[in-house]
Design a protein around this motif. Structure first.
Motif, PDB file in Angstrom:
ATOM      1  N   PRO A 191      -2.845   5.734  -1.789  1.00  0.00           N
ATOM      2  CA  PRO A 191      -3.983   6.620  -1.505  1.00  0.00           C
ATOM      3  C   PRO A 191      -3.781   7.472  -0.252  1.00  0.00           C
ATOM      4  O   PRO A 191      -4.575   8.359   0.010  1.00  0.00           O
ATOM      5  N   SER A 192      -2.698   7.216   0.490  1.00  0.00           N
ATOM      6  CA  SER A 192      -2.486   7.974   1.723  1.00  0.00           C
ATOM      7  C   SER A 192      -1.980   9.389   1.460  1.00  0.00           C
ATOM      8  O   SER A 192      -2.185  10.275   2.278  1.00  0.00           O
ATOM      9  N   TYR A 193      -1.309   9.601   0.329  1.00  0.00           N
ATOM     10  CA  TYR A 193      -0.821  10.971   0.081  1.00  0.00           C
ATOM     11  C   TYR A 193      -0.938  11.415  -1.378  1.00  0.00           C
ATOM     12  O   TYR A 193      -0.601  12.549  -1.696  1.00  0.00           O
ATOM     13  N   ASP A 209     -10.126  13.283   5.159  1.00  0.00           N
ATOM     14  CA  ASP A 209      -9.755  13.416   3.736  1.00  0.00           C
ATOM     15  C   ASP A 209      -9.212  12.095   3.195  1.00  0.00           C
ATOM     16  O   ASP A 209      -9.528  11.695   2.069  1.00  0.00           O
ATOM     17  N   ARG A 210      -8.385  11.441   4.018  1.00  0.00           N
ATOM     18  CA  ARG A 210      -7.780  10.198   3.545  1.00  0.00           C
ATOM     19  C   ARG A 210      -8.836   9.103   3.377  1.00  0.00           C
ATOM     20  O   ARG A 210      -8.736   8.271   2.478  1.00  0.00           O
TER      21      ARG A 210
ATOM     22  N   TYR B 443       0.847   5.864   6.162  1.00  0.00           N
ATOM     23  CA  TYR B 443       1.371   5.706   4.795  1.00  0.00           C
ATOM     24  C   TYR B 443       0.707   4.522   4.092  1.00  0.00           C
ATOM     25  O   TYR B 443       0.370   4.589   2.917  1.00  0.00           O
ATOM     26  N   HIS B 444       0.536   3.420   4.850  1.00  0.00           N
ATOM     27  CA  HIS B 444      -0.071   2.226   4.256  1.00  0.00           C
ATOM     28  C   HIS B 444      -1.600   2.227   4.361  1.00  0.00           C
ATOM     29  O   HIS B 444      -2.236   1.202   4.109  1.00  0.00           O
ATOM     30  N   SER B 445      -2.183   3.363   4.770  1.00  0.00           N
ATOM     31  CA  SER B 445      -3.641   3.517   4.902  1.00  0.00           C
ATOM     32  C   SER B 445      -4.244   2.498   5.855  1.00  0.00           C
ATOM     33  O   SER B 445      -5.437   2.180   5.755  1.00  0.00           O
ATOM     34  N   ILE B 449      -8.185   1.776   6.527  1.00  0.00           N
ATOM     35  CA  ILE B 449      -8.752   0.442   6.307  1.00  0.00           C
ATOM     36  C   ILE B 449      -9.376  -0.081   7.602  1.00  0.00           C
ATOM     37  O   ILE B 449     -10.498  -0.598   7.608  1.00  0.00           O
ATOM     38  N   GLY B 450      -8.678   0.105   8.719  1.00  0.00           N
ATOM     39  CA  GLY B 450      -9.186  -0.308  10.031  1.00  0.00           C
ATOM     40  C   GLY B 450     -10.516   0.360  10.339  1.00  0.00           C
ATOM     41  O   GLY B 450     -11.486  -0.292  10.717  1.00  0.00           O
TER      42      GLY B 450
END
Lengths: 484, 484
Positions: A191-193, A209-210, B443-445, B449-450
């Motif tokens: 979901p990050s990109y 957005d993310r 990349y790992h969001s 999440i944090g």
């Protein structure tokens, strides 16, 4: 020895031999989906295959035509065309009325849930009409089909294939939150990109957005899970064993995705996914004159330089050298014709993937969008002026066109290749990831991580205990010594 | 208007036009890597391209030959062939002596670290010899190359490409823990079903296997990070800006991977990865007589039915209809020749990817392995008998062969297509995932999440506080009323 060599040669030839005269079963979906699969059917017929299309008596757009090598197997359903028309109309109108936005998403979900549940009722009635028609099933069994091509938007094709004991494959544009591709097909969607479908986001996302994208995935996942979950019991009952919609869909040999990297943002995929977007595109034929398609009453304000027609050859028009721009609702089929001919676009998206499609073209610099609900004639004019006069739009459209044309094998040929591959090899098991054999917990290695954490915690606990015990002992000895 | 049309037609033709007479620069790697890239070079020359190979004066296997359209640009390095030979010998011997196993992995790592650091010293001396040779660099700049093809096993090619301002692409079999593909190329490697390289695991893993696999990835990642990290400062210095080896490698336009799904277990990949395994395979030519390759003294115990030769045409031998089995050390090149001709294998793997390669063939039912360190002649005989007499091995080898031969485009043609694509379009940016623009955390969001966890925690905290406050107030009021 010679016998053995001939046997091997025969084996090899029978596996590699060109595939002619195969028997293919199609489980179609209405509307633009049907337009797209028709191109594949025509190509399969050209390659001397026999194609049978399963059509409900109440089908709206799928009109049986008489062609050699093409059979329409029409089965009776307990409703007429008006029922299908009603479902499609409700779907479009509800979407247009409650267009999803961060503020209205919950309302949109509630309204769409009603429409989707009605759609599923129709789907199930259609599916019942096939599965509970023993004569039809017997005829299909005797048909000795080698592969079934289905569209997962309209469940049931997979059940029919499994009942007939033949491999099946999918033709698919997308599913909500890519849930089918992700959970049933096992494709990773970071979901990050990778922007969630229907989010109108691109692969260049800010932190906000993310966050929106992350929530979009989970929200759509939740919608899919709740709205599609009723299929699990239907699938279990139909297949006579406890299963789920997703588990069954995961058995698809090949997924033909109706996009390509001229349109998609690069993202991970699996070897049994083939991107065949624009397979319907072809060079333009000469046009007779200027044209305008419009069905309905002629508006009183229409200018003298605009003519109205019931139907126009869109592809030929887009391929005409004088065509400067394409005003489009943003359907994938039309959009690919614009990419094919390198025409910049003005997008007036309406529903489903259309806003997303235009967002993609905008991000790639080949389109400008206008909001259908709020636009004025000045907005449309300005958008048109922009894509015509700013050369970057034409350049980007031409760049996408160049990418589209510069593939090792044309999309249509690749689609047909993989259909024939599945027929030749009775499947494509060598492309199936082992992820299908894992539970959700196992797939994410959560059991392994949990186990390792317990190991580390136990080790830490034991070491600490030992240390404390030793300290105590030493402390006691020290006190004893002091006392002594 | 006509002018504009002609301009567009010209633009389109210049982008799509067939690529002939291009100029290609090769940054080669010694040994079997060179054998493989040579096939690509020959095909590029056949397609009328001019190829220049950068060769160190101390190169061992890369022997400059005189061919039209093929130039060997030899640059001086401060050592001779014996230095390269020593590095390779140390690498192989250390691997054979400390063959990695769960019990010996740490010792193996320590011993290999010494060898790899020596290898990197040689690599850096070679790289310096090019970068610090202004005349050579000037000549290369004037060469107007359109693309550089490199192998990331031997860093530096990417630096040269960036210095020359041209796009570069990789030809790669694998990197330890797939670190380069994963961290620099951004390909997801789920440890739950994608076996780590060098682990000899398959895609069917028990819980214990998955624990081993999970640890393998992290251990190899750690090894790569520690052993290759010294390159970061070298790359930063060479490119005159703060960068890392990984960031630079991530700029590769296309990754040509030297395997395919006949050999690999299905796993996720990205659109700029192309699997061209077996590109060197070709039909067999007739053989003169029975052959045996052996270099060195003739053993006294050799039977009368065995002949020794310095070199044999392995591919022609494997393609001979009388060939029943292939005893192989398991190198990727030879193994692909066996797949191509459908010959079952007895694997006696030695080092690097060889044990892994044989594990793949074993899992696919086309090979039996014997342990080189412990095997007796009876072991070898039994293994041979098994693959010859049990028909399943031949059937599986033929199945893999059928898969290999049944591709829409041959591997060599695909490799050349993407090289020419990069030349035509000056890169392949449309295939580059946006993951390259994200940090590890993004990349790992993890930031998303944090943030969401903090939001939820804050909301919970506020709600609890409010509730407590209300309860207190109500309680006080209640007490007050009671008192009244």
């Amino acid at each position: 020895m010679l016998n053995k060599i001939f046997l091997l040669l025969f084996l090899q030839l029978s596996i590699l031999g060109t595939t002619h005269g195969g028997k293919i079963l199609i489980w179609p979906v209405e509307g633009s989906h049907w337009l797209n699969i028709q191109i594949i059917i025509d190509e399969l017929i050209k390659k001397e295959h026999n194609v049978t299309v399963l059509v409900a008596s109440g089908a709206l757009f799928i009109t049986p035509t008489s062609k050699s090598s093409l059979t329409f197997e029409i089965y009776k359903v307990p409703f007429g065309k008006d029922r299908i028309e009603e479902v499609i109309k409700n779907f479009v109108l509800t979407w247009l009325t409650h267009r999803p936005s961060p503020a209205t998403i919950w309302r949109f979900y509630q309204e769409m849930a009603v429409v989707i549940q009605d759609f599923h009722t129709v789907c199930r009635e259609i599916c019942d009409s096939v599965l509970q028609n023993p004569k039809l099933m017997e005829r299909l069994k005797k048909g000795n089909f080698e592969v079934l091509i289905s569209d997962p938007v309209f469940p049931c094709g997979d059940i029919i294939a499994l009942k007939l004991g033949i491999p099946f494959m999918y033709s698919l544009r997308f599913s909500p939150a890519s849930t089918v591709e992700k959970h049933c097909g096992k494709v990773p969607y970071p979901p990050s990109y990778v922007p969630a479908v229907l989010s109108e986001l691109t692969d260049q996302m800010s932190f906000a957005d993310r966050i929106r994208n992350f929530i979009s995935y989970h929200l759509q996942d939740y919608m899919f899970d709740t709205l599609w979950s009723s299929w699990d019991s239907y699938y279990s009952k139909a297949l006579g064993k406890p299963t789920t919609l997703c588990e069954t869909m995961g058995k698809a040999e090949i997924w033909l995705i109706r996009t390509y990297w001229d349109f998609e943002f690069p993202r991970p995929y699996l070897p049994n996914f083939e991107f065949v977007g624009g397979l319907h595109c072809k060079p333009a034929k000469p046009l007779p004159k200027v044209l305008w398609r419009y069905k309905g009453q002629k508006p009183a304000t229409l200018g003298a330089n605009t003519r109205l027609y019931d139907w126009i050859p869109q592809n030929d028009l887009l391929g005409h050298p004088k065509t400067k721009a394409f005003i489009t609702h943003g359907g994938t089929n039309g959009l690919y014709e614009a990419i094919y001919h390198g025409i910049p676009m003005v997008g007036v998206p309406m529903f489903a993937d259309q806003p997303d499609n235009i967002a993609h073209m905008k991000a790639k610099g080949a389109a400008v969008d206008v909001n259908m609900n709020t636009m004025t004639s000045a907005d449309l004019l300005n958008a048109l002026k922009a894509v015509i006069n700013d050369p970057s739009y034409k350049e980007n459209a031409m760049r996408l066109s160049a990418i589209h044309h510069d593939q090792p094998v044309k999309p249509l040929d690749r689609a047909v290749f993989w259909i024939e591959f599945v027929m030749r090899h009775k499947g494509a098991k060598h492309l199936r990831p082992a992820a299908h054999d894992l539970t959700w917990l196992q797939y994410h290695s959560l059991d392994v991580i949990g186990f390792l954490l317990v190991c580390v915690a136990t080790a830490l606990f034991l070491v600490t205990k030992c240390c404390l015990f030793s300290c105590k002992k030493l402390g006691k000895r020290g006190k004893k010594k002091k006392r002594e």
